[in-house]
Motif scaffolding. Sequence first.
Motif, PDB file in Angstrom:
ATOM      1  N   TYR A   1       0.847  -1.182   0.000  1.00 14.28           N
ATOM      2  CA  TYR A   1       0.000   0.000   0.000  1.00 14.28           C
ATOM      3  C   TYR A   1       0.888   1.239   0.000  1.00 14.28           C
ATOM      4  O   TYR A   1       2.043   1.199   0.436  1.00 14.28           O
ATOM      5  CB  TYR A   1      -0.863   0.064   1.268  1.00 14.28           C
ATOM      6  CG  TYR A   1      -1.706  -1.144   1.557  1.00 14.28           C
ATOM      7  CD1 TYR A   1      -2.995  -1.263   1.041  1.00 14.28           C
ATOM      8  CD2 TYR A   1      -1.229  -2.165   2.383  1.00 14.28           C
ATOM      9  CE1 TYR A   1      -3.786  -2.362   1.338  1.00 14.28           C
ATOM     10  CE2 TYR A   1      -2.015  -3.276   2.688  1.00 14.28           C
ATOM     11  CZ  TYR A   1      -3.294  -3.373   2.153  1.00 14.28           C
ATOM     12  OH  TYR A   1      -4.071  -4.459   2.452  1.00 14.28           O
TER      13      TYR A   1
ATOM     14  N   ALA B   1       1.028   4.617   2.071  1.00  7.36           N
ATOM     15  CA  ALA B   1       0.492   5.103   3.340  1.00  7.36           C
ATOM     16  C   ALA B   1       1.130   6.439   3.699  1.00  7.36           C
ATOM     17  O   ALA B   1       2.137   6.852   3.097  1.00  7.36           O
ATOM     18  CB  ALA B   1       0.728   4.079   4.441  1.00  7.36           C
TER      19      ALA B   1
ATOM     20  N   ALA C   1      -0.180   5.252  10.881  1.00  8.46           N
ATOM     21  CA  ALA C   1      -0.103   5.167   9.417  1.00  8.46           C
ATOM     22  C   ALA C   1      -1.509   5.082   8.816  1.00  8.46           C
ATOM     23  O   ALA C   1      -2.347   4.284   9.251  1.00  8.46           O
ATOM     24  CB  ALA C   1       0.714   3.949   9.009  1.00  8.46           C
ATOM     25  N   LYS C   2      -1.761   5.922   7.810  1.00 10.96           N
ATOM     26  CA  LYS C   2      -3.041   5.940   7.122  1.00 10.96           C
ATOM     27  C   LYS C   2      -2.849   5.407   5.703  1.00 10.96           C
ATOM     28  O   LYS C   2      -2.067   5.964   4.920  1.00 10.96           O
ATOM     29  CB  LYS C   2      -3.597   7.366   7.067  1.00 10.96           C
ATOM     30  CG  LYS C   2      -4.909   7.497   6.304  1.00 10.96           C
ATOM     31  CD  LYS C   2      -5.353   8.942   6.229  1.00 10.96           C
ATOM     32  CE  LYS C   2      -6.628   9.101   5.424  1.00 10.96           C
ATOM     33  NZ  LYS C   2      -7.046  10.528   5.321  1.00 10.96           N
ATOM     34  N   ILE C   3      -3.538   4.330   5.371  1.00 11.59           N
ATOM     35  CA  ILE C   3      -3.435   3.734   4.039  1.00 11.59           C
ATOM     36  C   ILE C   3      -4.254   4.558   3.051  1.00 11.59           C
ATOM     37  O   ILE C   3      -5.423   4.881   3.305  1.00 11.59           O
ATOM     38  CB  ILE C   3      -3.905   2.270   4.068  1.00 11.59           C
ATOM     39  CG1 ILE C   3      -2.903   1.424   4.877  1.00 11.59           C
ATOM     40  CG2 ILE C   3      -4.066   1.723   2.658  1.00 11.59           C
ATOM     41  CD1 ILE C   3      -3.330  -0.013   5.075  1.00 11.59           C
TER      42      ILE C   3
END
Length: 329
Positions: free
Chosen positions: A74, A76, A89-91
């Motif tokens: 991904y 992120a 962490a934001k995907i």
Amino acid sequence: MINHYLRPFLLIFFYLLINYTLAQTSLLNQLSSPIIFKGDDTTAFRDPAILFHNNVFYLFFTLVQTEDGKIYSYTAESHSEDLLNWSPAKILTPKDQALDFSSPGNIIRYKNEWVLCLQTYPRPDYTTDQGVRYGTSDARLFTMRSKDLKNWSAPEIIKVKGPDMEIADMGRMIDPYLLEDKDEKGKWWCFYKQNGVSMSYSYDLQNWTFSGHTKSGENVCVLNENNEYILFHSPPNGISIKRSADLNTWKDWGNLITLGQKDWDWAKGRITAGTVINLKKNKNLGKYLLFFHGSGPKTETEGGFDKNASIGIAWSDDLLHWEWPGKNE
């Protein structure tokens, strides 16, 4: 002998100088480890890209995760005001092994939007019982756009070989990086890994013209410095630098950068994917910052590609001599 009338002013001057010097390095001095994000047996943090905006560091990276026996990649994001405390962490990209969006290159400002470049790295039906697999020949380059660095558009392909070339005929390409031309405002370059580093240019980030290529490793990062292009790239291990005045003739510069690898189990397999940001004019930093990832103790081919990869930080005054937390301990 100093005139006694001048002494108070000199004391104030030296007080301000000392406090300014301390402020310059306070954010870096508080770091006890070069590791920002630490990988483990089911997680790898790779390919950092950094943006510093409104006194906030926005770090974009490849997040590789093992989920129910399958391996996914991904893109992120995490952010921090002090380089020490980072948001979760934001995907930003979908869960899809046929795409595996990853390797963000950098983030630019264009027409009141933020533009992030990244790649696909397809590894369909990739499971943990297989050997290390690399992205297929369908890997291509993309951009995503945002007004606020929080909400991002769906990825849109970059046709770096020109609008008339079919996507299927473009060839495998990874690791994009966007940079405005140092001599012609409004002309943008896309550097990417194909036949060394390839280069295409555009005046609208939509219509691209292929311009050529030069010998290079992967994960290119390019700065405009003193009327030159300074290109960082990753050979099989470490980070190397090239310089050019015209994007045609390149000269190697400096020594291979391996930082503290000989003492770091977490990076003994490989140090790579260096990206550099110039914050020398920032009063709280005053340095070039280097973000990179290290894998270890195994090499990538031994299994350190999709796990046990960590993002680290170092800094420099001149791009040739590097410091990092704990270097002199």
